[in-house]
Motif scaffolding. Structure first.
Motif, PDB file in Angstrom:
ATOM      1  N   GLU A  80       8.859  12.327  -4.483  1.00 52.71           N
ATOM      2  CA  GLU A  80       9.817  13.245  -5.104  1.00 52.71           C
ATOM      3  C   GLU A  80      11.157  12.533  -5.307  1.00 52.71           C
ATOM      4  OE1 GLU A  80      11.619  16.183  -6.994  1.00 52.71           O
ATOM      5  OE2 GLU A  80       9.469  16.033  -6.583  1.00 52.71           O
ATOM      6  N   CYS A  81      11.564  11.718  -4.353  1.00 55.64           N
ATOM      7  CA  CYS A  81      12.792  10.933  -4.521  1.00 55.64           C
ATOM      8  C   CYS A  81      12.648   9.982  -5.706  1.00 55.64           C
ATOM      9  CB  CYS A  81      13.089  10.144  -3.252  1.00 55.64           C
ATOM     10  SG  CYS A  81      13.549  11.151  -1.823  1.00 55.64           S
ATOM     11  N   ARG A  82      11.486   9.375  -5.840  1.00 57.94           N
ATOM     12  CA  ARG A  82      11.245   8.478  -6.977  1.00 57.94           C
ATOM     13  C   ARG A  82      11.339   9.236  -8.288  1.00 57.94           C
ATOM     14  NH1 ARG A  82       7.013   7.372 -10.272  1.00 57.94           N
ATOM     15  NH2 ARG A  82       5.705   8.851  -9.130  1.00 57.94           N
ATOM     16  N   ARG A  83      10.724  10.419  -8.355  1.00 69.69           N
ATOM     17  CA  ARG A  83      10.753  11.214  -9.593  1.00 69.69           C
ATOM     18  C   ARG A  83      12.158  11.654  -9.931  1.00 69.69           C
ATOM     19  NH1 ARG A  83       5.711  12.941  -7.375  1.00 69.69           N
ATOM     20  NH2 ARG A  83       6.731  14.656  -6.261  1.00 69.69           N
ATOM     21  N   ALA A  84      12.934  11.989  -8.887  1.00 68.09           N
ATOM     22  CA  ALA A  84      14.309  12.434  -9.122  1.00 68.09           C
ATOM     23  C   ALA A  84      15.138  11.332  -9.764  1.00 68.09           C
ATOM     24  CB  ALA A  84      14.938  12.871  -7.793  1.00 68.09           C
ATOM     25  N   ALA A  89       0.832  -1.206   0.000  1.00 65.73           N
ATOM     26  CA  ALA A  89       0.000   0.000   0.000  1.00 65.73           C
ATOM     27  C   ALA A  89       0.865   1.255   0.000  1.00 65.73           C
ATOM     28  CB  ALA A  89      -0.935  -0.008   1.205  1.00 65.73           C
ATOM     29  N   TRP A  90       1.928   1.257   0.805  1.00 63.34           N
ATOM     30  CA  TRP A  90       2.818   2.425   0.826  1.00 63.34           C
ATOM     31  C   TRP A  90       3.534   2.603  -0.509  1.00 63.34           C
ATOM     32  CZ3 TRP A  90       3.924   6.399   4.084  1.00 63.34           C
ATOM     33  CH2 TRP A  90       3.263   6.395   5.320  1.00 63.34           C
ATOM     34  N   LEU A  91       3.984   1.515  -1.112  1.00 62.89           N
ATOM     35  CA  LEU A  91       4.649   1.619  -2.415  1.00 62.89           C
ATOM     36  C   LEU A  91       3.679   2.109  -3.479  1.00 62.89           C
ATOM     37  CD1 LEU A  91       6.784  -1.647  -2.242  1.00 62.89           C
ATOM     38  CD2 LEU A  91       7.630   0.715  -2.130  1.00 62.89           C
ATOM     39  N   ILE A  92       2.438   1.685  -3.394  1.00 67.62           N
ATOM     40  CA  ILE A  92       1.401   2.165  -4.315  1.00 67.62           C
ATOM     41  C   ILE A  92       1.204   3.669  -4.140  1.00 67.62           C
ATOM     42  CG2 ILE A  92      -1.105   2.108  -4.726  1.00 67.62           C
ATOM     43  CD1 ILE A  92      -0.905  -0.959  -4.136  1.00 67.62           C
ATOM     44  N   ALA A  93       1.177   4.124  -2.895  1.00 70.56           N
ATOM     45  CA  ALA A  93       1.009   5.557  -2.640  1.00 70.56           C
ATOM     46  C   ALA A  93       2.168   6.355  -3.215  1.00 70.56           C
ATOM     47  CB  ALA A  93       0.893   5.805  -1.139  1.00 70.56           C
ATOM     48  N   VAL A  94       3.385   5.909  -2.952  1.00 68.62           N
ATOM     49  CA  VAL A  94       4.568   6.644  -3.407  1.00 68.62           C
ATOM     50  C   VAL A  94       4.656   6.647  -4.935  1.00 68.62           C
ATOM     51  CG1 VAL A  94       7.090   6.677  -3.376  1.00 68.62           C
ATOM     52  CG2 VAL A  94       5.808   6.242  -1.262  1.00 68.62           C
ATOM     53  N   ALA A  95       4.276   5.547  -5.552  1.00 69.79           N
ATOM     54  CA  ALA A  95       4.314   5.458  -7.008  1.00 69.79           C
ATOM     55  C   ALA A  95       3.112   6.118  -7.669  1.00 69.79           C
ATOM     56  CB  ALA A  95       4.403   3.995  -7.441  1.00 69.79           C
ATOM     57  N   GLY A  96       2.104   6.499  -6.867  1.00 70.95           N
ATOM     58  CA  GLY A  96       0.910   7.131  -7.424  1.00 70.95           C
ATOM     59  C   GLY A  96       0.117   6.208  -8.329  1.00 70.95           C
ATOM     60  N   ARG A  97       0.107   4.936  -8.009  1.00 74.24           N
ATOM     61  CA  ARG A  97      -0.574   3.949  -8.854  1.00 74.24           C
ATOM     62  C   ARG A  97      -2.062   3.880  -8.491  1.00 74.24           C
ATOM     63  NH1 ARG A  97       2.417   1.075 -12.195  1.00 74.24           N
ATOM     64  NH2 ARG A  97       4.676   0.943 -11.894  1.00 74.24           N
ATOM     65  N   THR A  98      -2.787   4.854  -9.015  1.00 68.91           N
ATOM     66  CA  THR A  98      -4.204   4.958  -8.677  1.00 68.91           C
ATOM     67  C   THR A  98      -5.046   3.822  -9.259  1.00 68.91           C
ATOM     68  OG1 THR A  98      -4.546   6.435 -10.569  1.00 68.91           O
ATOM     69  CG2 THR A  98      -4.098   7.467  -8.437  1.00 68.91           C
TER      70      THR A  98
END
Length: 208
Positions: free
Chosen positions: A201-205, A73-82
């Motif tokens: 933001e870390c993921r996007r970077a 669930a947290w990885l889904i949130a960080v990845a924005g996988r709606t």
């Protein structure tokens, strides 16, 4: 439900995403108690994991136990996988395992749409009617209030009205001692969503 001790695919994903640095134990409240440098390092690692995990792997984790589901669930949130929104809403409503519900609530709050508010309200509609169950009602209320603030809506009002379902639940037998206020739950969810944003933001970077 799949079990890591008898499922090689799930076991490999647990070793890669769930147990490094005891991640599954750090996600949630412990993140807020970390020092700033430690929290930043944790966010970078979480962002990296969210950038590499695939939808198939997330689906497998969501079929596991509470550790796997919470981390997913947290990885889904960080990845924005709606695209996982409805799945998380269903898992939240089913409440099959302990400890994962707050993660579902934070993810829906982080997504921040009316659809997420609808799923969160559906959980409250069911479980605030059960004063005998102390599940994730407080996290869901915090998430709904967070969503209301972002959307400019007032979905939580009917639950919080005098004599409403929130008061029936919090005051019902057995009485919930040492509970916080709805506003305190909203604040915690908001801080956790801020951490989701930092990790995203870390993921996007990494992807630039």
């Amino acid at each position: 439900m799949r079990y890591a001790h008898e499922d090689p695919e799930l076991r490999a994903l647990v070793r890669r995403y769930v147990t490094p640095d005891r991640r599954y134990l750090q996600l949630g409240g412990p993140v807020l108690r970390m020092t700033a440098p430690r929290r930043a390092a944790f966010a970078r690692k979480l962002g990296k994991a969210a950038s590499t995990i695939t939808p198939r792997e997330l689906t497998v984790l969501l079929e596991g136990g509470w550790r796997e589901r919470k981390t997913a669930a947290w990885l889904i949130a960080v990845a924005g996988r709606t695209e996982f929104r409805e799945r998380l809403g269903a898992l939240l409503l089913a409440s099959e395992v302990c400890y994962a519900g707050t993660a579902y609530c934070v993810t829906l709050a982080a997504f921040g749409t009316p659809a997420d508010a609808h799923l969160t309200a559906a959980y409250l509609d069911r479980y605030l009617r059960r004063p005998d169950l102390f599940y994730d009602q407080s996290a869901a209320m915090g998430a709904l209030l967070h969503l209301d603030a972002g959307l400019g809506t007032d979905r939580a009002a009917r639950f919080l009205a005098p004599g409403g379902l929130w008061h029936q639940w919090i005051d019902g037998p057995p009485r919930k001692e040492h509970h916080g206020t709805p506003e305190s739950y909203r604040e915690v969810v908001g801080r956790l969503c801020d951490f989701v944003d930092d990790s995203a933001e870390c993921r996007r970077a990494r992807q630039r």
